[in-house]
Design a protein around this motif. Structure first.
Motif, mmCIF file in Angstrom:
data_model
loop_
_atom_site.group_PDB
_atom_site.id
_atom_site.type_symbol
_atom_site.label_atom_id
_atom_site.label_comp_id
_atom_site.label_asym_id
_atom_site.label_seq_id
_atom_site.Cartn_x
_atom_site.Cartn_y
_atom_site.Cartn_z
ATOM 1 N N ASP A 1 0.761 -1.139 0.032
ATOM 2 C CA ASP A 1 0.071 -0.113 -0.034
ATOM 3 C C ASP A 1 0.898 1.167 0.089
ATOM 4 N N ILE A 2 0.331 2.293 -0.367
ATOM 5 C CA ILE A 2 1.055 3.569 -0.474
ATOM 6 C C ILE A 2 0.527 4.530 0.616
ATOM 7 N N ILE A 3 1.497 5.367 1.291
ATOM 8 C CA ILE A 3 0.946 6.411 2.152
ATOM 9 C C ILE A 3 1.314 7.706 1.539
ATOM 10 N N THR A 4 0.676 8.709 1.703
ATOM 11 C CA THR A 4 0.949 10.107 0.981
ATOM 12 C C THR A 4 0.804 11.050 2.324
ATOM 13 N N PHE A 5 1.576 11.985 1.992
ATOM 14 C CA PHE A 5 1.980 13.019 3.175
ATOM 15 C C PHE A 5 2.022 14.555 2.654
ATOM 16 N N LYS A 6 1.759 15.283 3.333
ATOM 17 C CA LYS A 6 1.788 16.728 3.491
ATOM 18 C C LYS A 6 2.845 17.215 4.113
ATOM 19 N N THR A 7 4.162 16.973 3.411
ATOM 20 C CA THR A 7 5.453 17.504 4.352
ATOM 21 C C THR A 7 5.310 19.207 3.908
ATOM 22 N N ASP A 8 4.822 19.526 2.972
ATOM 23 C CA ASP A 8 4.397 20.965 2.534
ATOM 24 C C ASP A 8 2.929 21.170 2.786
ATOM 25 N N PRO A 9 2.445 21.891 3.886
ATOM 26 C CA PRO A 9 1.075 22.146 4.309
ATOM 27 C C PRO A 9 -0.044 22.529 3.180
ATOM 28 N N SER A 10 0.470 23.000 2.011
ATOM 29 C CA SER A 10 -0.464 23.541 0.976
ATOM 30 C C SER A 10 -0.744 22.409 -0.047
ATOM 31 N N TYR A 11 0.110 21.392 -0.143
ATOM 32 C CA TYR A 11 -0.355 20.339 -1.040
ATOM 33 C C TYR A 11 0.151 18.827 -0.709
ATOM 34 N N VAL A 12 -0.110 17.621 -1.206
ATOM 35 C CA VAL A 12 0.256 16.497 -1.057
ATOM 36 C C VAL A 12 1.841 16.240 -1.822
ATOM 37 N N SER A 13 2.760 16.326 -0.986
ATOM 38 C CA SER A 13 3.967 16.438 -1.508
ATOM 39 C C SER A 13 5.085 15.285 -1.489
ATOM 40 N N HIS A 14 4.579 14.156 -0.927
ATOM 41 C CA HIS A 14 5.463 12.954 -0.571
ATOM 42 C C HIS A 14 4.721 11.680 -0.508
ATOM 43 N N VAL A 15 5.396 10.630 -0.837
ATOM 44 C CA VAL A 15 4.857 9.070 -0.855
ATOM 45 C C VAL A 15 5.629 8.212 -0.681
ATOM 46 N N GLY A 16 5.211 7.288 0.101
ATOM 47 C CA GLY A 16 6.165 5.962 0.296
ATOM 48 C C GLY A 16 5.264 4.666 0.116
ATOM 49 N N ILE A 17 6.052 3.689 0.138
ATOM 50 C CA ILE A 17 5.385 2.195 0.285
ATOM 51 C C ILE A 17 5.474 1.527 1.484
ATOM 52 N N TYR A 18 4.286 1.076 1.931
ATOM 53 C CA TYR A 18 4.313 0.473 3.177
ATOM 54 C C TYR A 18 4.863 -0.778 3.106
ATOM 55 N N ILE A 19 5.583 -1.358 4.158
ATOM 56 C CA ILE A 19 6.377 -2.748 3.826
ATOM 57 C C ILE A 19 5.762 -3.540 5.347
ATOM 58 N N GLY A 20 4.901 -3.181 6.030
ATOM 59 C CA GLY A 20 4.700 -3.867 7.323
ATOM 60 C C GLY A 20 5.462 -3.377 8.575
ATOM 61 N N ASN A 21 5.058 -3.833 9.735
ATOM 62 C CA ASN A 21 5.574 -3.331 10.953
ATOM 63 C C ASN A 21 5.673 -2.093 10.995
ATOM 64 N N GLY A 22 4.716 -1.199 10.715
ATOM 65 C CA GLY A 22 5.016 0.099 11.064
ATOM 66 C C GLY A 22 6.104 0.897 10.278
ATOM 67 N N GLN A 23 6.669 0.242 9.248
ATOM 68 C CA GLN A 23 7.599 0.929 8.300
ATOM 69 C C GLN A 23 7.341 1.025 6.712
ATOM 70 N N MET A 24 7.856 2.158 6.249
ATOM 71 C CA MET A 24 7.586 2.328 4.777
ATOM 72 C C MET A 24 9.012 2.399 3.973
ATOM 73 N N VAL A 25 9.170 2.267 2.968
ATOM 74 C CA VAL A 25 10.467 2.419 2.054
ATOM 75 C C VAL A 25 10.029 3.651 1.231
ATOM 76 N N HIS A 26 10.936 4.456 1.044
ATOM 77 C CA HIS A 26 10.807 5.648 0.522
ATOM 78 C C HIS A 26 12.188 6.473 -0.035
ATOM 79 N N ALA A 27 11.687 7.327 -1.040
ATOM 80 C CA ALA A 27 12.937 8.343 -1.545
ATOM 81 C C ALA A 27 12.507 9.692 -1.123
ATOM 82 N N PRO A 28 13.212 9.933 0.328
ATOM 83 C CA PRO A 28 13.140 11.301 0.891
ATOM 84 C C PRO A 28 13.249 12.326 0.300
ATOM 85 N N ASN A 29 14.547 12.580 0.021
ATOM 86 C CA ASN A 29 15.034 13.829 -0.740
ATOM 87 C C ASN A 29 16.253 13.956 -1.231
ATOM 88 N N ARG A 30 16.755 14.847 -2.218
ATOM 89 C CA ARG A 30 18.094 14.847 -2.390
ATOM 90 C C ARG A 30 19.261 14.761 -1.686
#
Length: 216
Positions: free
Chosen positions: A162-191
């Motif tokens: 499953d995917i989880i989306t985030f508002k790391t910027d309050p004005s719009y949905v700016s980030h997404v990660g892939i849930y892997i279980g056990n309260g963890q996700m794998v993602h590409a955070p930033n540069r």
């Protein structure tokens, strides 16, 4: 004439046990002549003369590059154990687990804005690549658009893939990660960092969750 071939199979409790046993076989057997070889590509080439596939070494090297297996060459035993113990895909869907595992195979790859793999990614690019690798097809898009795709999933009902989306910027949905279980996700955070695993049960990302979706 009829011949009966008896094959002996060994069952292991964990993947680590099977890998360690195979390593001992290769190291101790004079047949393979790989004892002391520390270069992964050279190791693969030494095995080729005993393989039934003439492209065996080339295939091994291709997979090592594709799944970034070279990173394990520089890990200490302690780092390997810590890395392995903390990462476990946990879900009820075979397809979801496959998507999560594909994304996990890209840990350590660098972040590049707009990149969709196979060696560099941004957050939505990683989602697109992992899904595409497992037959879940859609056009390359953004975290904001991904937050509207598939079907809604409650946070408490998340499963691997499953995917989880985030508002790391309050004005719009700016980030997404892939849930892997056990309260963890794998993602590409930033540069400033690489594809990695993140805890999402509390803290920065937990507080900025926008929604959860299932794309498969």
């Amino acid at each position: 004439n009829e011949y009966t071939i008896y094959a002996k199979f060994r069952k292991y409790d964990t993947w680590t046990d099977s890998i360690n046993d195979r390593a001992e076989l290769l190291k101790k057997s004079s047949t393979y002549d790989v004892d002391g070889i520390t270069n992964a590509d050279e190791f693969a080439k030494r095995l080729e003369k005993w393989a039934t596939d003439i492209d065996y070494s080339e295939t091994l090297i291709k997979h090592m590059k594709k799944y970034d297996l070279y990173k394990f060459d520089t890990m200490t035993v302690e780092e390997f154990k810590e890395d392995s113990n903390n990462i476990m895909v946990s879900g009820d869907s075979e397809l979801g687990n496959a998507i999560a595992n594909s994304a996990l195979s890209k840990r350590g790859c660098h972040y590049v804005w707009g990149a969709s793999g196979p060696d560099t990614f941004d957050c939505s690019g990683l989602v697109w690549w992992a899904c595409n690798e497992n037959g879940v097809k859609f056009e390359r898009t953004t975290a904001s658009q991904l937050s509207k795709m598939g079907k809604s999933v409650k946070y408490e009902e998340l499963q691997a893939g499953d995917i989880i989306t985030f508002k790391t910027d309050p004005s719009y949905v700016s980030h997404v990660g892939i849930y892997i279980g056990n309260g963890q996700m794998v993602h590409a955070p930033n540069r400033t960092t690489v594809v990695k695993v993140q805890q999402i049960t509390s803290g920065y990302y937990y507080e900025r969750i926008y929604n959860c979706r299932r794309l498969y």
